[in-house]
Design a protein around this motif. Structure first.
Motif, PDB file in Angstrom:
ATOM      1  N   ASN A 195       2.048   6.269   3.041  1.00 12.57           N
ATOM      2  CA  ASN A 195       0.840   7.146   3.174  1.00 12.57           C
ATOM      3  C   ASN A 195      -0.481   6.356   3.416  1.00 12.57           C
ATOM      4  O   ASN A 195      -1.450   6.964   4.231  1.00 12.57           O
ATOM      5  CB  ASN A 195       0.994   8.089   2.006  1.00 12.57           C
ATOM      6  CG  ASN A 195       1.962   9.149   2.121  1.00 12.57           C
ATOM      7  OD1 ASN A 195       2.527   9.870   3.140  1.00 12.57           O
ATOM      8  ND2 ASN A 195       2.603   9.447   0.942  1.00 12.57           N
ATOM      9  N   LYS A 200       0.921  -1.333   0.089  1.00 10.16           N
ATOM     10  CA  LYS A 200      -0.094  -0.066   0.055  1.00 10.16           C
ATOM     11  C   LYS A 200       0.904   1.374   0.054  1.00 10.16           C
ATOM     12  O   LYS A 200       0.382   2.240  -0.562  1.00 10.16           O
ATOM     13  CB  LYS A 200      -0.976   0.082   1.194  1.00 10.16           C
ATOM     14  CG  LYS A 200      -2.068  -1.084   1.076  1.00 10.16           C
ATOM     15  CD  LYS A 200      -2.817  -0.980   2.447  1.00 10.16           C
ATOM     16  CE  LYS A 200      -3.724   0.215   2.447  1.00 10.16           C
ATOM     17  NZ  LYS A 200      -4.940   0.124   3.564  1.00 10.16           N
ATOM     18  N   LYS A 243       4.397   5.730  13.722  1.00 10.98           N
ATOM     19  CA  LYS A 243       4.291   4.793  12.512  1.00 10.98           C
ATOM     20  C   LYS A 243       5.665   5.034  11.589  1.00 10.98           C
ATOM     21  O   LYS A 243       5.933   4.190  11.133  1.00 10.98           O
ATOM     22  CB  LYS A 243       3.226   5.500  11.702  1.00 10.98           C
ATOM     23  CG  LYS A 243       2.837   4.702  10.253  1.00 10.98           C
ATOM     24  CD  LYS A 243       1.725   5.228   9.720  1.00 10.98           C
ATOM     25  CE  LYS A 243       1.932   5.776   8.283  1.00 10.98           C
ATOM     26  NZ  LYS A 243       0.696   6.050   7.258  1.00 10.98           N
ATOM     27  N   LYS A 298      -3.700  -0.488  20.326  1.00 15.30           N
ATOM     28  CA  LYS A 298      -2.871   0.584  20.018  1.00 15.30           C
ATOM     29  C   LYS A 298      -1.948   0.508  21.190  1.00 15.30           C
ATOM     30  O   LYS A 298      -0.450   0.862  20.797  1.00 15.30           O
ATOM     31  CB  LYS A 298      -3.626   1.929  19.902  1.00 15.30           C
ATOM     32  CG  LYS A 298      -3.985   2.546  18.933  1.00 15.30           C
ATOM     33  CD  LYS A 298      -4.666   3.699  18.944  1.00 15.30           C
ATOM     34  CE  LYS A 298      -5.311   4.188  17.767  1.00 15.30           C
ATOM     35  NZ  LYS A 298      -5.651   5.631  17.538  1.00 15.30           N
ATOM     36  N   THR A 318      -0.916   3.420   4.248  1.00 11.29           N
ATOM     37  CA  THR A 318      -0.951   2.407   5.374  1.00 11.29           C
ATOM     38  C   THR A 318      -1.244   3.203   6.713  1.00 11.29           C
ATOM     39  O   THR A 318      -0.651   4.245   6.950  1.00 11.29           O
ATOM     40  CB  THR A 318       0.373   1.775   5.580  1.00 11.29           C
ATOM     41  OG1 THR A 318       0.779   1.012   4.378  1.00 11.29           O
ATOM     42  CG2 THR A 318       0.403   0.642   6.766  1.00 11.29           C
ATOM     43  N   SER A 319      -2.411   2.783   7.318  1.00 11.53           N
ATOM     44  CA  SER A 319      -2.691   3.336   8.445  1.00 11.53           C
ATOM     45  C   SER A 319      -2.470   2.445   9.887  1.00 11.53           C
ATOM     46  O   SER A 319      -2.149   1.328   9.893  1.00 11.53           O
ATOM     47  CB  SER A 319      -4.599   3.599   8.530  1.00 11.53           C
ATOM     48  OG  SER A 319      -5.039   2.228   8.442  1.00 11.53           O
ATOM     49  N   MET A 320      -2.635   3.183  10.839  1.00 10.19           N
ATOM     50  CA  MET A 320      -2.603   2.328  12.264  1.00 10.19           C
ATOM     51  C   MET A 320      -3.379   1.544  12.274  1.00 10.19           C
ATOM     52  O   MET A 320      -3.346   0.209  12.850  1.00 10.19           O
ATOM     53  CB  MET A 320      -2.540   3.239  13.495  1.00 10.19           C
ATOM     54  CG  MET A 320      -1.185   4.268  13.504  1.00 10.19           C
ATOM     55  SD  MET A 320       0.191   3.231  13.803  1.00 10.19           S
ATOM     56  CE  MET A 320       0.023   2.166  15.152  1.00 10.19           C
ATOM     57  N   SER A 321      -4.621   1.339  11.821  1.00  8.53           N
ATOM     58  CA  SER A 321      -5.790   0.661  11.664  1.00  8.53           C
ATOM     59  C   SER A 321      -5.180  -0.872  10.997  1.00  8.53           C
ATOM     60  O   SER A 321      -5.717  -1.632  11.651  1.00  8.53           O
ATOM     61  CB  SER A 321      -6.898   1.105  11.336  1.00  8.53           C
ATOM     62  OG  SER A 321      -7.558   2.411  12.011  1.00  8.53           O
ATOM     63  N   ASP A 322      -4.460  -0.572   9.945  1.00  8.19           N
ATOM     64  CA  ASP A 322      -4.133  -1.482   9.385  1.00  8.19           C
ATOM     65  C   ASP A 322      -3.202  -2.412  10.167  1.00  8.19           C
ATOM     66  O   ASP A 322      -3.110  -3.837  10.159  1.00  8.19           O
ATOM     67  CB  ASP A 322      -3.525  -1.165   7.778  1.00  8.19           C
ATOM     68  CG  ASP A 322      -4.219  -0.549   6.908  1.00  8.19           C
ATOM     69  OD1 ASP A 322      -5.580  -0.949   6.760  1.00  8.19           O
ATOM     70  OD2 ASP A 322      -4.053   0.428   6.293  1.00  8.19           O
TER      71      ASP A 322
END
Length: 198
Positions: free
Chosen positions: A26, A23, A51, A41, A28-32
Motif C-alpha cells: 500500500n 514499505k 502495480k 511510466k 509503495t507508489s508508482m513514483s517509488d
C-alpha cells in the motif's frame, strides 16, 4: 536467451523488491518504482500492466531467493536432524540480518495481505504451504530412516517449528531484540535433540 524486454522486466522486479518488502504494497507508489528503476511510466507499463502485477512478481522473486538460500543450506546436510538444525541456523539473527532487504517477504506479505489483498494472500499461502511441506518432508524422512521417533506427527511438528520461527521473527523485529528469535531457535534445537531422536 533473454530478450531486452526480459532483462528490463527482471531489472524492474529486482530494483522494486526492496521497496515493496520494506514499505509494503500500500505504501509503495508508482513514483517509488519509477525513481528506483530510472524508467518512465511508459517504460514500466510497457512491461507490467499494473502495480498489482509488479507486486506479485516481486513477491515471487523475493520468496524464491529465500527458498533457494534455505535449500542450499539444507542440501549440505546428510541427516534429518542436521537439516532441521541448518534451517534454525539460517534464521539466527534474521531480524537484524535478513536475506532480503526489509525482512522476511512471507511474514511481511502475510501480515499486509491478510484482509485486503487477496491476490497477494494467495501467493503467500502457496509459499507457506511449500515451506511447511519441505519441513514436513524432512521430519517424515527422519522417521522413515529411524533417526526420529516413529510416533512423531511430521505435519504437526513442521507447523510448530515454522510458527515459532515466524512468531519469533515478528517479536524480534517489533522489539528490536534479536535475542527473542535466537532464544526460541535454541529452544527448538533443544526440543529436537530431546524429543525427536531415537
Amino acid at each position: 536467451m533473454f530478450t531486452k524486454s526480459d532483462i528490463t522486466r527482471q531489472s524492474i522486479i529486482e530494483k522494486s523488491a526492496p521497496i515493496f518488502n520494506t514499505k509494503g504494497y500500500n505504501a509503495t507508489s508508482m513514483s517509488d518504482i519509477l525513481q528506483v528503476t530510472g524508467l518512465t511510466k511508459g517504460g514500466v507499463y510497457g512491461n507490467f500492466s499494473s502495480k498489482d502485477e509488479i507486486a506479485v512478481e516481486v513477491f515471487e522473486y523475493s520468496i524464491g531467493k529465500l527458498k533457494d538460500a534455505l535449500r542450499f543450506k539444507v542440501k549440505k546436510e546428510n541427516t534429518a536432524k542436521n537439516k532441521l538444525f541448518a534451517i534454525l541456523s539460517f534464521y539466527r539473527n534474521y531480524s537484524i540480518k535478513p536475506l532480503t532487504e526489509g525482512g522476511c517477504p512471507l511474514l511481511n506479505t502475510a501480515i499486509e495481505a491478510d484482509d485486503n489483498l487477496p491476490f497477494l494472500k494467495m501467493k503467500a499461502q502457496k509459499a507457506l504451504d511449500e515451506l511447511l511441506g519441505s519441513l514436513e518432508y524432512i521430519i517424515q524422512k527422519g522417521i522413515q530412516t529411524n533417526e526420529f521417533k516413529a510416533d512423531l506427527d511430521a505435519k504437526k511438528e513442521a507447523t510448530l517449528i515454522f510458527s515459532v520461527i515466524q512468531g519469533g521473527l515478528m517479536m524480534s523485529k517489533l522489539s528490536d531484540d534479536p535475542k527473542i528469535l535466537n532464544n526460541l531457535l535454541e529452544g527448538l534445537k533443544n526440543s529436537i535433540e530431546s524429543q525427536y531422536l531415537n
